[in-house]
Design an enzyme around this catalytic site. Structure first.
Site, PDB file in Angstrom:
ATOM      1  N   HIS A   1       0.833  -1.206   0.000  1.00 18.48           N
ATOM      2  CA  HIS A   1       0.000   0.000   0.000  1.00 18.48           C
ATOM      3  C   HIS A   1       0.867   1.256   0.000  1.00 18.48           C
ATOM      4  CE1 HIS A   1      -3.732   2.171   0.432  1.00 18.48           C
ATOM      5  NE2 HIS A   1      -3.253   2.846   1.449  1.00 18.48           N
TER       6      HIS A   1
ATOM      7  N   HIS B   1       0.979   5.550  -1.368  1.00 18.88           N
ATOM      8  CA  HIS B   1       0.556   6.751  -2.098  1.00 18.88           C
ATOM      9  C   HIS B   1       1.856   7.521  -2.301  1.00 18.88           C
ATOM     10  CE1 HIS B   1      -3.564   5.853  -0.798  1.00 18.88           C
ATOM     11  NE2 HIS B   1      -3.102   5.752   0.425  1.00 18.88           N
TER      12      HIS B   1
ATOM     13  N   ARG C   1      -4.830  15.420   6.697  1.00 15.74           N
ATOM     14  CA  ARG C   1      -5.368  15.324   5.342  1.00 15.74           C
ATOM     15  C   ARG C   1      -5.368  16.680   4.642  1.00 15.74           C
ATOM     16  NH1 ARG C   1     -11.357  13.193   3.539  1.00 15.74           N
ATOM     17  NH2 ARG C   1     -11.900  15.213   4.401  1.00 15.74           N
TER      18      ARG C   1
ATOM     19  N   TYR D   1      -5.163   7.782  -6.816  1.00 15.16           N
ATOM     20  CA  TYR D   1      -6.427   8.496  -7.025  1.00 15.16           C
ATOM     21  C   TYR D   1      -6.265   9.916  -7.555  1.00 15.16           C
ATOM     22  CZ  TYR D   1      -5.307   9.953  -2.188  1.00 15.16           C
ATOM     23  OH  TYR D   1      -4.679  10.410  -1.063  1.00 15.16           O
TER      24      TYR D   1
ATOM     25  N   HIS E   1     -11.756   3.922  -3.001  1.00 17.45           N
ATOM     26  CA  HIS E   1     -11.001   4.694  -2.007  1.00 17.45           C
ATOM     27  C   HIS E   1     -11.453   4.346  -0.601  1.00 17.45           C
ATOM     28  CE1 HIS E   1      -9.968   7.891   0.765  1.00 17.45           C
ATOM     29  NE2 HIS E   1      -8.850   7.968   0.070  1.00 17.45           N
TER      30      HIS E   1
ATOM     31  N   ARG F   1     -16.644   6.081   2.179  1.00 15.62           N
ATOM     32  CA  ARG F   1     -16.970   7.514   2.167  1.00 15.62           C
ATOM     33  C   ARG F   1     -16.957   8.065   0.749  1.00 15.62           C
ATOM     34  NH1 ARG F   1     -12.356   9.826   4.002  1.00 15.62           N
ATOM     35  NH2 ARG F   1     -11.296   7.946   4.706  1.00 15.62           N
TER      36      ARG F   1
ATOM     37  N   HIS G   1      -9.575   1.182   1.346  1.00 12.05           N
ATOM     38  CA  HIS G   1      -9.327   1.654   2.714  1.00 12.05           C
ATOM     39  C   HIS G   1     -10.556   1.302   3.547  1.00 12.05           C
ATOM     40  CE1 HIS G   1      -6.720   5.095   0.916  1.00 12.05           C
ATOM     41  NE2 HIS G   1      -5.899   4.297   1.568  1.00 12.05           N
TER      42      HIS G   1
ATOM     43  N   GLU H   1     -10.454   2.829   8.797  1.00 10.30           N
ATOM     44  CA  GLU H   1      -9.232   3.397   9.377  1.00 10.30           C
ATOM     45  C   GLU H   1      -9.586   4.324  10.540  1.00 10.30           C
ATOM     46  OE1 GLU H   1      -6.861   5.639   6.586  1.00 10.30           O
ATOM     47  OE2 GLU H   1      -5.210   5.916   7.996  1.00 10.30           O
TER      48      GLU H   1
ATOM     49  N   HIS I   1      -5.798  -1.205   6.284  1.00 10.99           N
ATOM     50  CA  HIS I   1      -5.925  -0.767   7.691  1.00 10.99           C
ATOM     51  C   HIS I   1      -6.823  -1.719   8.498  1.00 10.99           C
ATOM     52  CE1 HIS I   1      -3.752   2.775   6.597  1.00 10.99           C
ATOM     53  NE2 HIS I   1      -4.707   3.216   5.798  1.00 10.99           N
TER      54      HIS I   1
ATOM     55  N   ASP J   1       2.303   3.020   2.958  1.00 10.08           N
ATOM     56  CA  ASP J   1       1.184   3.960   2.897  1.00 10.08           C
ATOM     57  C   ASP J   1       1.625   5.416   2.748  1.00 10.08           C
ATOM     58  OD1 ASP J   1      -1.305   5.130   3.037  1.00 10.08           O
ATOM     59  OD2 ASP J   1      -1.780   4.494   5.067  1.00 10.08           O
TER      60      ASP J   1
HETATM   61 ZN    ZN Z   1      -3.789   4.734   2.097  1.00  5.47          ZN
END
Ligand code: ZN
Length: 452
Positions: A60, A62, A83, A122, A210, A213, A237, A240, A274, A325
């Site tokens: 995993h 990004h 975030r 993404y 993703h 959500r 995901h 988490e 997660h 991650d």
């Molecule tokens: Zn992630």
């Protein structure tokens, strides 16, 4: 007739034990033969001194989060404040700057013994959400970056369509200004774009949701069907954050795991990333469907997420894999031991996983989660992907060779990786990357360009 090359390993991890004196014959990018009891290097063999492991799978990633390292260690907050900083960096990336950054990040991974990465991707469109003239310009930049760094990639092209659950039943919030770059607007449009991506020898194309959500429940089946049709890996995901569970409960009257199960997302090709805040019923659903669990302990502790029930998940039937991650650090040894050590702190007991079990998560089960069941072992027929950890560094010196796996998992760091071989190609030699001349400089220039 194809050329065979031979690597001589002073010590090799054969899945259950450390074997001294092993010759690996490699042809056409695969292991053609494994000879034990070879006390000295055969003439012409490439010598790998240390403990040679199957190549590590970073399940995993990004890649662009690497640009946040240290920046996000200032001040306080939660996952949600982190975030916001992540969105600021994402807003600046172009296909060109993302290629530069990802090439350096994947080179860092090669230096850490990682031979295959699962890129949960993404960041698809230009700022504001307009597609690039090549709608997969960003994904293809990541594929090219992995190629330039010499490692394999499973591009997990991610559906990210909504900002979160809305007020009414079945309602979702529109993507916010940052999330417009992520959204294809509908799962059908996502599938159309993702279908244009092409896998090659070193590249596999997979799918991702993703999170519950970000993909409306009514569109989950479209993504699942796309992966099913291609027998491709499907990642998501999952739980988490407690807030995600609460919002899902309010919107759908069930947990995220239950919602995914009801829409056909779970299964043996699926990996939940997660899987932190789960009920006993969630664990049973994941285990019974053989859905995998990717633990990302260094990120989970960095983001103050919590400790997922990895022991219970594995016992229920969910294979474990590991990912770096957010790249707070890129070190699969640290991920592996953190999974065990978190569990020790939580339970006040030791020894939940052996070094062998942790290495299995970092290798064979991780590669399987990325759609490569033929990687992660030093056996004839497997992909010739392996990495060698020094046994003579300040961290690893001392233990008897039969304890080399324990030394690697519980004491080594990524800095102890001496060699990385992918498809028989020597990508990292004596700690130096063969394709990216100065990896720290490449990281520094790619990251400083983004912070302006
Ligand atoms: Zn992630």
């Amino acid at each position: 007739m194809h050329d065979t090359v031979t690597f001589w390993l002073s010590h090799a991890w054969l899945g259950t034990h450390v074997e001294p004196g092993v010759a690996l014959d490699v042809a056409d990018g695969r292991i053609a033969g494994v000879r034990t009891g070879v006390d000295a290097p055969p003439p012409g063999a490439t010598v790998l001194r240390g403990l040679t492991l199957p190549g590590l799978a970073n399940t995993h990633s990004h890649a662009f989060h690497r640009a946040l390292r240290s920046t996000v260690q200032v001040g306080s907050g939660t996952f949600w404040t982190w975030r916001e900083l992540m969105y600021q960096v994402s807003a600046r990336l172009t296909p060109e700057s993302y290629y530069d950054l990802a090439r350096a990040v994947y080179a860092e991974m090669a230096l850490a013994g990682i031979t295959s990465v699962g890129e949960f991707h993404y960041l698809h469109h230009a700022p504001g959400g307009a597609p690039y003239s090549n709608p997969n310009a960003m994904g293809e930049a990541l594929i090219a970056a992995a190629d330039a760094a010499g490692i394999r990639i499973t591009l997990l092209d991610t559906a990210y369509l909504a900002a979160g659950f809305g007020q009414g039943a079945g309602q979702y919030q529109q993507p916010d200004q940052h999330q417009l770059r992520f959204s294809d607007t509908t799962a059908e449009a996502w599938a159309e774009r993702a279908s244009l991506l092409k896998g090659t020898g070193h590249t596999l194309i997979g799918a991702a949701v993703h999170s519950v959500r970000a993909v409306p429940a009514g569109q989950l089946a479209t993504v699942a069907a796309w992966a099913e049709e291609r027998q491709a890996p499907l990642h998501v995901h999952l739980s988490e954050q407690v807030a995600e569970n609460e919002a899902c409960q309010a919107a759908h009257g069930c947990s995220p795991t239950r919602l995914l199960a009801d829409h056909g997302v779970l299964g043996a090709r699926t990996t939940g990333v997660h899987n932190t805040h789960l009920s006993a019923a969630d664990i049973a659903l994941l285990g019974a469907s053989a859905t995998g669990t990717c633990m990302c302990p260094t990120t989970e502790r960095d983001l103050a997420d919590g400790i997922g029930p990895a022991v219970a998940l594995q016992r229920a039937g969910s294979p474990l894999s590991l990912g770096s991650d957010s790249h707070a650090v890129i070190d699969l040894f640290e991920e592996a031991r953190a999974m065990e050590l978190n569990e020790r702190l939580r339970t006040q007991t030791r020894g939940h996983w052996t070094a062998a079990a942790l290495l299995r998560a970092a290798t064979v089960d991780g590669h399987a989660a990325l759609g490569r069941p033929d990687a992660g072992t030093l056996e004839p027929g497997a992909l010739a992907d392996f990495t060698t950890v020094a046994l003579d560094s300040v961290r690893t010196a001392g233990p008897a060779p039969r304890l080399a796996a324990e030394a690697a998992v519980f004491a080594a760091s990524a800095a102890d990786v001496r060699h990385t071989v992918v498809a028989g190609r020597h990508i990292v030699r004596d700690g130096q990357h063969a394709l990216v001349e100065d990896v720290p400089a490449a990281l520094a220039s790619a990251i400083s360009a983004l912070h302006g």
